[in-house]
Motif scaffolding. Structure first.
Motif, PDB file in Angstrom:
ATOM      1  N   PHE A  49      16.725   6.276  13.748  1.00 33.30           N
ATOM      2  CA  PHE A  49      16.909   7.732  13.700  1.00 33.30           C
ATOM      3  C   PHE A  49      17.807   8.190  14.843  1.00 33.30           C
ATOM      4  CE2 PHE A  49      15.337  12.049  14.875  1.00 33.30           C
ATOM      5  CZ  PHE A  49      15.810  12.719  13.761  1.00 33.30           C
ATOM      6  N   SER A  50      17.593   7.634  16.034  1.00 37.32           N
ATOM      7  CA  SER A  50      18.404   8.008  17.193  1.00 37.32           C
ATOM      8  C   SER A  50      19.860   7.632  16.979  1.00 37.32           C
ATOM      9  CB  SER A  50      17.860   7.353  18.466  1.00 37.32           C
ATOM     10  OG  SER A  50      18.132   5.966  18.483  1.00 37.32           O
ATOM     11  N   LEU A  51      20.087   6.475  16.393  1.00 39.78           N
ATOM     12  CA  LEU A  51      21.461   6.035  16.139  1.00 39.78           C
ATOM     13  C   LEU A  51      22.142   6.905  15.079  1.00 39.78           C
ATOM     14  CD1 LEU A  51      20.967   2.175  16.325  1.00 39.78           C
ATOM     15  CD2 LEU A  51      22.045   3.666  18.023  1.00 39.78           C
ATOM     16  N   ILE A  52      21.374   7.342  14.098  1.00 43.90           N
ATOM     17  CA  ILE A  52      21.926   8.248  13.079  1.00 43.90           C
ATOM     18  C   ILE A  52      22.343   9.569  13.729  1.00 43.90           C
ATOM     19  CG2 ILE A  52      21.323   9.658  11.060  1.00 43.90           C
ATOM     20  CD1 ILE A  52      19.605   7.218  10.125  1.00 43.90           C
ATOM     21  N   LEU A  53      21.472  10.121  14.578  1.00 45.15           N
ATOM     22  CA  LEU A  53      21.806  11.373  15.277  1.00 45.15           C
ATOM     23  C   LEU A  53      23.040  11.209  16.157  1.00 45.15           C
ATOM     24  CD1 LEU A  53      18.314  12.711  16.437  1.00 45.15           C
ATOM     25  CD2 LEU A  53      19.820  13.728  14.719  1.00 45.15           C
ATOM     26  N   ALA A  54      23.065  10.139  16.953  1.00 42.90           N
ATOM     27  CA  ALA A  54      24.186   9.918  17.865  1.00 42.90           C
ATOM     28  C   ALA A  54      25.487   9.688  17.095  1.00 42.90           C
ATOM     29  CB  ALA A  54      23.890   8.740  18.785  1.00 42.90           C
ATOM     30  N   THR A  55      25.411   8.956  15.994  1.00 42.59           N
ATOM     31  CA  THR A  55      26.600   8.719  15.171  1.00 42.59           C
ATOM     32  C   THR A  55      27.097  10.026  14.563  1.00 42.59           C
ATOM     33  OG1 THR A  55      25.882   6.470  14.676  1.00 42.59           O
ATOM     34  CG2 THR A  55      27.517   7.441  13.189  1.00 42.59           C
ATOM     35  N   ALA A  56      26.170  10.829  14.049  1.00 47.89           N
ATOM     36  CA  ALA A  56      26.552  12.123  13.482  1.00 47.89           C
ATOM     37  C   ALA A  56      27.207  12.995  14.554  1.00 47.89           C
ATOM     38  CB  ALA A  56      25.337  12.827  12.882  1.00 47.89           C
ATOM     39  N   SER A 104      28.000  21.436  18.914  1.00 46.17           N
ATOM     40  CA  SER A 104      27.131  20.942  17.835  1.00 46.17           C
ATOM     41  C   SER A 104      27.006  19.426  17.909  1.00 46.17           C
ATOM     42  CB  SER A 104      27.691  21.346  16.468  1.00 46.17           C
ATOM     43  OG  SER A 104      27.775  22.734  16.343  1.00 46.17           O
ATOM     44  N   GLY A 105      28.141  18.762  18.071  1.00 48.69           N
ATOM     45  CA  GLY A 105      28.125  17.306  18.185  1.00 48.69           C
ATOM     46  C   GLY A 105      27.395  16.840  19.426  1.00 48.69           C
ATOM     47  N   VAL A 156      23.089  14.044  22.279  1.00 47.03           N
ATOM     48  CA  VAL A 156      22.070  13.947  23.342  1.00 47.03           C
ATOM     49  C   VAL A 156      20.660  13.825  22.755  1.00 47.03           C
ATOM     50  CG1 VAL A 156      23.499  15.080  25.090  1.00 47.03           C
ATOM     51  CG2 VAL A 156      21.876  16.439  23.784  1.00 47.03           C
ATOM     52  N   LEU A 157      20.417  14.431  21.608  1.00 48.88           N
ATOM     53  CA  LEU A 157      19.122  14.219  20.947  1.00 48.88           C
ATOM     54  C   LEU A 157      18.979  12.754  20.532  1.00 48.88           C
ATOM     55  CD1 LEU A 157      18.552  17.383  18.729  1.00 48.88           C
ATOM     56  CD2 LEU A 157      17.232  16.654  20.723  1.00 48.88           C
ATOM     57  N   PHE A 170      16.007  10.115  21.827  1.00 51.50           N
ATOM     58  CA  PHE A 170      15.141   9.283  20.991  1.00 51.50           C
ATOM     59  C   PHE A 170      15.388   7.787  21.223  1.00 51.50           C
ATOM     60  CE2 PHE A 170      14.770  13.194  18.413  1.00 51.50           C
ATOM     61  CZ  PHE A 170      13.387  13.279  18.407  1.00 51.50           C
ATOM     62  N   PHE A 171      16.621   7.432  21.585  1.00 51.48           N
ATOM     63  CA  PHE A 171      16.944   6.029  21.843  1.00 51.48           C
ATOM     64  C   PHE A 171      16.349   5.547  23.162  1.00 51.48           C
ATOM     65  CE2 PHE A 171      19.645   2.482  23.136  1.00 51.48           C
ATOM     66  CZ  PHE A 171      19.688   1.742  21.966  1.00 51.48           C
ATOM     67  N   HIS A 172      16.387   6.423  24.163  1.00 47.49           N
ATOM     68  CA  HIS A 172      15.893   6.081  25.507  1.00 47.49           C
ATOM     69  C   HIS A 172      14.990   7.224  25.988  1.00 47.49           C
ATOM     70  CE1 HIS A 172      16.116   3.691  29.141  1.00 47.49           C
ATOM     71  NE2 HIS A 172      16.338   4.770  29.848  1.00 47.49           N
TER      72      HIS A 172
END
Length: 190
Positions: A77-84, A126-127, A132-133, A137-139
């Motif tokens: 989930f964290s990687l999806i947010l960061a990628t988005a 927005s990005g 940062v979210l 979640f990643f760390h």
């Protein structure tokens, strides 16, 4: 106590960042240092980048106190947010010249309302929110939470200051745009 210094570091960073972005400071520099005023944006970009690097290095040096136990679902989930977030920011830069944005090239300033800017007024913010979210979640540490909270507290101030400058620069055209296009989250239905 280290967390207090981290929060104060972010506060100082945002104060300097906003002060250097202000038209008053730019005007003073232009009057006093006419020969280097063309390099002001580059100077601003270097100071901003070094400030962020310093904050991230300080944050990385703090004790690692996790807020929640990581598991594969949270990491994905964290990687999806960061990628988005990264995709939104990179798409934002398609509306600008990267060299001009960083101060390596002088370009005329004009009002842009196409591409991603037709959906949100502040796509870089927005990005950044998504990025940062994703990192939180990643760390998920106390230091990361403090940094994210500081960034979120500054965003409304940054938006206010930026829009004040844009209204002064583009007048009613920007006011109309502000009334029609949301700041950070695109409208799903029109």
């Amino acid at each position: 106590m280290n967390y207090f210094f981290l929060a104060m570091g972010w506060t100082f960073y945002f104060f300097v960042h906003s002060a250097l972005a202000s038209e008053k400071i730019k005007h003073v520099v232009a009057l006093r240092l006419a020969r280097v005023k063309h390099y002001y944006r580059l100077f601003y970009s270097i100071i901003s980048t070094l400030g962020l690097l310093g904050l991230f290095l300080f944050q990385a040096s703090l004790p690692t106190t996790f807020l929640l136990e990581s598991n594969p679902a949270i990491r994905y989930f964290s990687l999806i947010l960061a990628t988005a977030g990264t995709l939104v920011i990179s798409r934002s830069f398609k509306q600008y010249s990267a060299l001009g944005f960083m101060g390596f090239k002088q370009e005329p300033v004009y009002f842009v309302r196409s591409g991603i800017l037709s959906k949100v007024r502040h796509p870089i913010y927005s990005g950044t929110i998504l990025l940062v979210l994703g990192f939180l979640f990643f760390h998920p540490t106390v230091a990361t939470l403090i940094s994210v909270a500081c960034i979120f507290c500054y965003l409304p101030i940054g938006i206010y200051l930026e829009e004040k400058k844009l209204i002064a620069q583009f007048g009613n055209e920007y006011v109309k745009y502000r009334n029609e296009v949301p700041a950070l989250v695109p409208r799903l239905f029109r």
